[in-house]
Motif scaffolding. Structure first.
Motif, PDB file in Angstrom:
ATOM      1  N   VAL A 150       0.857  -1.186   0.000  1.00  0.00           N
ATOM      2  CA  VAL A 150       0.000   0.000   0.000  1.00  0.00           C
ATOM      3  C   VAL A 150       0.896   1.240   0.000  1.00  0.00           C
ATOM      4  N   ASP A 151       0.692   2.142  -0.937  1.00  0.00           N
ATOM      5  CA  ASP A 151       1.487   3.369  -0.974  1.00  0.00           C
ATOM      6  C   ASP A 151       1.330   4.132   0.335  1.00  0.00           C
ATOM      7  N   GLY A 152       2.452   4.429   0.978  1.00  0.00           N
ATOM      8  CA  GLY A 152       2.397   5.117   2.256  1.00  0.00           C
ATOM      9  C   GLY A 152       1.866   4.273   3.382  1.00  0.00           C
ATOM     10  N   GLY A 153       1.768   2.958   3.172  1.00  0.00           N
ATOM     11  CA  GLY A 153       1.167   2.074   4.158  1.00  0.00           C
ATOM     12  C   GLY A 153       2.109   1.675   5.276  1.00  0.00           C
ATOM     13  N   HIS A 154       1.575   0.844   6.149  1.00  0.00           N
ATOM     14  CA  HIS A 154       2.297   0.403   7.343  1.00  0.00           C
ATOM     15  C   HIS A 154       3.336  -0.646   6.988  1.00  0.00           C
ATOM     16  N   THR A 155       4.486  -0.591   7.642  1.00  0.00           N
ATOM     17  CA  THR A 155       5.502  -1.631   7.530  1.00  0.00           C
ATOM     18  C   THR A 155       6.330  -1.628   8.795  1.00  0.00           C
ATOM     19  N   ARG A 156       6.941  -2.759   9.104  1.00  0.00           N
ATOM     20  CA  ARG A 156       7.806  -2.863  10.272  1.00  0.00           C
ATOM     21  C   ARG A 156       9.279  -2.881   9.871  1.00  0.00           C
ATOM     22  N   LEU A 157       9.572  -2.572   8.625  1.00  0.00           N
ATOM     23  CA  LEU A 157      10.957  -2.428   8.182  1.00  0.00           C
ATOM     24  C   LEU A 157      11.375  -0.982   8.415  1.00  0.00           C
ATOM     25  N   PRO A 158      12.217  -0.703   9.429  1.00  0.00           N
ATOM     26  CA  PRO A 158      12.577   0.686   9.716  1.00  0.00           C
ATOM     27  C   PRO A 158      13.444   1.288   8.626  1.00  0.00           C
ATOM     28  N   ASP A 159      13.289   2.575   8.431  1.00  0.00           N
ATOM     29  CA  ASP A 159      13.994   3.261   7.348  1.00  0.00           C
ATOM     30  C   ASP A 159      15.504   3.150   7.483  1.00  0.00           C
ATOM     31  N   TYR A 160      16.011   3.188   8.725  1.00  0.00           N
ATOM     32  CA  TYR A 160      17.469   3.157   8.891  1.00  0.00           C
ATOM     33  C   TYR A 160      18.080   1.818   8.490  1.00  0.00           C
ATOM     34  N   ALA A 161      17.251   0.775   8.345  1.00  0.00           N
ATOM     35  CA  ALA A 161      17.761  -0.542   7.966  1.00  0.00           C
ATOM     36  C   ALA A 161      17.510  -0.882   6.500  1.00  0.00           C
ATOM     37  N   VAL A 162      16.911   0.040   5.734  1.00  0.00           N
ATOM     38  CA  VAL A 162      16.622  -0.222   4.320  1.00  0.00           C
ATOM     39  C   VAL A 162      17.932  -0.367   3.534  1.00  0.00           C
ATOM     40  N   GLY A 163      18.041  -1.453   2.774  1.00  0.00           N
ATOM     41  CA  GLY A 163      19.226  -1.688   1.950  1.00  0.00           C
ATOM     42  C   GLY A 163      20.435  -2.154   2.725  1.00  0.00           C
ATOM     43  N   ALA A 164      20.267  -2.521   4.003  1.00  0.00           N
ATOM     44  CA  ALA A 164      21.392  -2.928   4.841  1.00  0.00           C
ATOM     45  C   ALA A 164      21.630  -4.432   4.765  1.00  0.00           C
ATOM     46  N   CYS A 165      22.882  -4.821   4.994  1.00  0.00           N
ATOM     47  CA  CYS A 165      23.261  -6.234   4.964  1.00  0.00           C
ATOM     48  C   CYS A 165      23.416  -6.757   6.387  1.00  0.00           C
ATOM     49  N   GLY A 166      22.886  -7.930   6.635  1.00  0.00           N
ATOM     50  CA  GLY A 166      22.963  -8.528   7.960  1.00  0.00           C
ATOM     51  C   GLY A 166      23.045 -10.037   7.880  1.00  0.00           C
ATOM     52  N   GLN A 167      22.921 -10.683   9.027  1.00  0.00           N
ATOM     53  CA  GLN A 167      23.047 -12.140   9.098  1.00  0.00           C
ATOM     54  C   GLN A 167      21.886 -12.706   9.910  1.00  0.00           C
ATOM     55  N   ILE A 168      21.299 -13.785   9.399  1.00  0.00           N
ATOM     56  CA  ILE A 168      20.189 -14.445  10.089  1.00  0.00           C
ATOM     57  C   ILE A 168      20.701 -15.096  11.381  1.00  0.00           C
ATOM     58  N   LEU A 169      20.060 -14.743  12.496  1.00  0.00           N
ATOM     59  CA  LEU A 169      20.394 -15.379  13.768  1.00  0.00           C
ATOM     60  C   LEU A 169      19.498 -16.577  14.043  1.00  0.00           C
ATOM     61  N   ARG A 170      18.198 -16.389  13.785  1.00  0.00           N
ATOM     62  CA  ARG A 170      17.259 -17.478  14.019  1.00  0.00           C
ATOM     63  C   ARG A 170      15.977 -17.211  13.251  1.00  0.00           C
ATOM     64  N   GLN A 171      15.191 -18.270  13.097  1.00  0.00           N
ATOM     65  CA  GLN A 171      13.887 -18.145  12.444  1.00  0.00           C
ATOM     66  C   GLN A 171      12.818 -18.367  13.514  1.00  0.00           C
ATOM     67  N   HIS A 172      11.882 -17.417  13.611  1.00  0.00           N
ATOM     68  CA  HIS A 172      10.892 -17.418  14.686  1.00  0.00           C
ATOM     69  C   HIS A 172       9.626 -18.204  14.357  1.00  0.00           C
ATOM     70  N   GLY A 173       9.563 -18.852  13.223  1.00  0.00           N
ATOM     71  CA  GLY A 173       8.308 -19.445  12.793  1.00  0.00           C
ATOM     72  C   GLY A 173       7.601 -18.494  11.846  1.00  0.00           C
ATOM     73  N   THR A 174       6.306 -18.688  11.644  1.00  0.00           N
ATOM     74  CA  THR A 174       5.554 -17.833  10.727  1.00  0.00           C
ATOM     75  C   THR A 174       4.565 -16.976  11.504  1.00  0.00           C
ATOM     76  N   HIS A 175       4.533 -15.689  11.153  1.00  0.00           N
ATOM     77  CA  HIS A 175       3.745 -14.715  11.906  1.00  0.00           C
ATOM     78  C   HIS A 175       2.969 -13.790  10.969  1.00  0.00           C
ATOM     79  N   VAL A 176       1.898 -13.204  11.512  1.00  0.00           N
ATOM     80  CA  VAL A 176       1.071 -12.248  10.776  1.00  0.00           C
ATOM     81  C   VAL A 176       1.954 -11.145  10.189  1.00  0.00           C
ATOM     82  N   LEU A 177       1.743 -10.819   8.923  1.00  0.00           N
ATOM     83  CA  LEU A 177       2.491  -9.751   8.253  1.00  0.00           C
ATOM     84  C   LEU A 177       1.799  -8.415   8.520  1.00  0.00           C
ATOM     85  N   PRO A 178       2.410  -7.513   9.286  1.00  0.00           N
ATOM     86  CA  PRO A 178       1.758  -6.240   9.616  1.00  0.00           C
ATOM     87  C   PRO A 178       1.397  -5.405   8.394  1.00  0.00           C
ATOM     88  N   ASP A 179       2.220  -5.465   7.359  1.00  0.00           N
ATOM     89  CA  ASP A 179       1.991  -4.669   6.152  1.00  0.00           C
ATOM     90  C   ASP A 179       0.633  -4.975   5.524  1.00  0.00           C
TER      91      ASP A 179
END
Length: 231
Positions: A150-179
């Motif tokens: 959704v244009d301008g919609g809700h997301t839990r991906l913070p702006d400061y982490a957009v395009g950043a590289c990281g490493q998976i620590l663990r997988q939490h299972g499957t959860h409701v997508l806030p977006d």
């Protein structure tokens, strides 16, 4: 679209000053009442937690920047109550007639509060979407950020982490997508991961470059890291 509320990790807002150990939970009585009213209205079942978060994000920029924390909560709640038809603007002004509200039977009673809060609102759900990342795998968050649904919609991906590289620590299972859940598009559960990012990957001039920030991120926020890329 600029997301005014997305203030995490932003430079220039001053140091974070923790409350004193003996500070009261609520600075004033109305803060406690604002939280109580918000939780009680949420118990009516007219919206979910993601809708309520997005309602705060939708406050006008002028109001968002000048309101305190609980002013944001109570203002967004008023908007939600009107948008969902629970109350009218006249009700909020105390100009409605007397009589029992149609939702009176759904009211959260004082004796039920402890049990409701203890139960919480688990967001783990079964999903047909299989995890594609494993602990130890390197990933990159999608760019551009913001909501992909959704244009301008809700997301839990913070702006400061957009395009950043990281490493998976663990997988939490499957959860409701806030977006999706914030916009009436269904719960759309998908795999959720804890991802560690070096501070040097998130900010140009971190005070402690070797610190890590761990974010819980949904699979649709992530991409495999290109071969040869370094973190």
């Amino acid at each position: 679209m600029s997301r005014l509320h997305d203030m995490g990790g932003r430079f220039g807002d001053g140091a974070v000053v923790p409350d004193a150990p003996d500070a009261p939970v609520f600075a004033t009585d109305w803060h406690a009442r604002a939280l109580a009213v918000t939780l009680a209205c949420g118990a009516l079942g007219k919206w979910n937690i993601d809708v309520s978060r997005h309602a705060r994000e939708c406050l006008s920029p002028k109001d968002y920047t000048r309101f305190s924390y609980y002013e944001k909560w109570i203002s967004a709640l008023a908007d939600l109550l009107v948008e969902t038809g629970v109350l009218t603007p006249e009700d909020l002004k105390g100009q409605s007639g007397d009589g029992l509200h149609a939702l009176a039977s759904a009211a959260l009673r004082a004796e039920a509060v402890a049990a409701v809060l203890a139960k919480g609102g688990p967001a783990n759900r079964p999903s047909a979407i299989a995890p594609i990342f494993a602990p130890g795998e390197r990933v990159k968050t999608r760019h551009p950020g913001g909501s992909a649904l959704v244009d301008g919609g809700h997301t839990r991906l913070p702006d400061y982490a957009v395009g950043a590289c990281g490493q998976i620590l663990r997988q939490h299972g499957t959860h409701v997508l806030p977006d999706s859940n914030a916009h009436g598009l269904g719960e759309a559960p998908e795999p959720l991961y804890a991802v560690a990012f070096p501070a040097s990957e998130l900010w140009a001039h971190p005070e402690h470059p070797h610190d890590e920030v761990v974010l819980d991120l949904w699979q649709s926020y992530l991409q495999p890291l290109e071969p040869g890329a370094q973190i």
